[in-house]
Write an enzyme that holds these catalytic residues in place. Structure first.
Site, PDB file in Angstrom:
ATOM      1  CG  LEU A   1      -1.904  -0.992   1.518  1.00 47.77           C
ATOM      2  CD1 LEU A   1      -2.458  -0.848   2.938  1.00 47.77           C
ATOM      3  CD2 LEU A   1      -3.021  -0.833   0.508  1.00 47.77           C
ATOM      4  CG  HIS A   2       2.825   3.215  -2.968  1.00 54.56           C
ATOM      5  ND1 HIS A   2       2.389   2.132  -3.679  1.00 54.56           N
ATOM      6  CD2 HIS A   2       3.207   4.131  -3.887  1.00 54.56           C
ATOM      7  CE1 HIS A   2       2.522   2.380  -4.975  1.00 54.56           C
ATOM      8  NE2 HIS A   2       3.007   3.583  -5.132  1.00 54.56           N
ATOM      9  NE  ARG A   3      -1.053   3.733  -6.830  1.00 59.11           N
ATOM     10  CZ  ARG A   3      -0.082   3.976  -7.688  1.00 59.11           C
ATOM     11  NH1 ARG A   3       0.362   5.206  -7.826  1.00 59.11           N
ATOM     12  NH2 ARG A   3       0.436   3.028  -8.401  1.00 59.11           N
TER      13      ARG A   3
END
Ligand code: UD1
Length: 365
Positions: free
Chosen positions: A211-213
């Protein structure tokens, strides 16, 4: 005839696996080397060993000819730093072509700088669109493609998007996917991560989570709910979560823990894809990982409302779940009941994209 100089631009993690096979294709062929020589330019957008250096080592990418060392910053300051650094290089010695890959800030900044210095631009992975203007990557894609001369595309969807923009067919080359070139070239080199034994991992018995958005990780409450849904939904399966630095900053404040959740540092290429190849399923908000999961025939759930890679859903193993954590449950049920679709590999994702690109470049210059 002197060889023409092409600049290969790499800046952030997902660029490195796209540029590696292009370098390899040039280095392996004497005819190409008579026609073109390359300068590798690292913008320094990613700079940590585990976000950048490891990829150079593992993928055999030579040391860059230039490093702009731009580092982290706001979108505008990063863009400005990269533009100034690259402009300086071009002022000292102009090249005959600027090759940019993907959709990161470095891609856009160098494409605009080159075109303003009258250096033509080729965009590898041109034409893809999520139509979500809240993503910085979508702005990068549109701005890059607006100043690109030649497009090397990964799918027919991308070609259609470009034609809709008014790009003539002669400027579009459907070549396949250089990220998949790298995956296929390295399949027999994938490495068990160090923690495989200590965590007691078994094939098909764990999830891989990334997850990085901003849409998923920038709001604390939302991230907390998302993490809880994933932990509950994974039942007794372990979750391996290599945490991106952006996500780590927020996650560290939330104090989330569970006996099945294992947060690890960002991983090397060979270890990460070993993990993906053997996992039960991937849960991600990345774009590139959906392509790798498709080729590795691994079920993949994308926590986004749109994708610029629709072929991973229409043909591959990917499903677009959305950013609302409540959406995950039915997909997990389908997965646990063994009813996940089997995918197909999209056309020309055959490991030969870079070879086609270099051949076209030699003809174009
Ligand atoms: C960038 C790309 C994104 C890609 C992602 C993969 C853009 C707009 N986004 O996002 O498309 O999917 O890379 O990782 O180009 N940081 C470090 N060490 C590093 C690099 C970054 O600690 O080596 C930290 C910085 O504190 C920074 C944050 O991570 O503030 C985000 O980095 P940034 O380059 O701004 O964008 P990414 O979120 O990594």
């Amino acid at each position: 005839m002197n060889p023409k100089t092409i600049d290969l631009i790499a800046g952030a993690r997902p660029n490195f696996m796209k540029i590696a096979p292009i370098i390899r294709a040039i280095n392996q062929n004497k005819t190409y080397q008579h026609r073109i020589k390359y300068r590798l330019i690292h913008t320094g957008q990613h700079y940590d060993q585990n976000m950048s250096g490891n990829f150079f080592d593992q993928l055999g990418i030579p040391a860059p000819d230039f490093n702009l060392n731009v580092g982290s910053g706001t979108q505008a300051s990063q863009t400005a730093g990269i533009m100034m650094g690259y402009e300086d290089i071009l002022m000292k010695q102009k090249s005959d072509l600027c090759v940019v890959v993907g959709d990161v800030t470095s891609t856009m900044a160098c494409a605009i700088t080159a075109q303003k210095m009258l250096v033509p631009v080729a965009h590898v992975e041109g034409g893809i669109r999520s139509n979500d203007w809240t993503m910085p990557e979508e702005i990068n894609r549109m701005a890059t493609d607006a100043v690109t001369n030649w497009f090397f595309t990964t799918s027919e969807y991308a070609d259609e998007n470009l034609r809709r923009m008014g790009v003539v067919r002669e400027r579009i080359f459907f070549v396949g996917n250089t990220m998949i070139d790298t995956l296929l070239q390295n399949l027999d080199r994938l490495q068990k991560p160090d923690f495989w034994d200590s965590l007691g991992l078994n094939p098909k018995d764990y999830f891989v989570l990334t997850l990085h958005r901003p849409a998923n990780v920038d709001q604390e409450l939302k991230l907390k709910k998302l993490m809880q849904t994933i932990i509950d939904g994974a039942k007794d399966k372990k979750i391996i979560f290599p945490v991106h630095p952006r996500t780590a900053k927020i996650l560290n404040k939330l104090g989330i823990s569970s006996k099945n959740l294992h947060m690890v540092e960002p991983m090397g290429y060979l270890e990460f894809n070993y993990l993906v190849q053997s996992c039960f399923a991937v849960i991600t908000d990345s774009g590139g990982i959906t392509e790798e999961a498709t080729v590795l025939d691994v079920p993949c759930m994308t926590l986004r409302d749109s994708t610029e890679r629709p072929e991973t859903v229409t043909m591959g193993t990917n499903e677009l779940v959305g950013t609302d954590p409540n959406n995950l449950r039915p997909y997990l049920e389908k997965l646990f009941s063994g009813k996940w679709k089997t995918g197909q590999i999209p056309p020309l994702w055959d490991g030969k994209a870079a070879e086609r690109i270099v051949k076209h470049i030699c003809t174009l210059l």
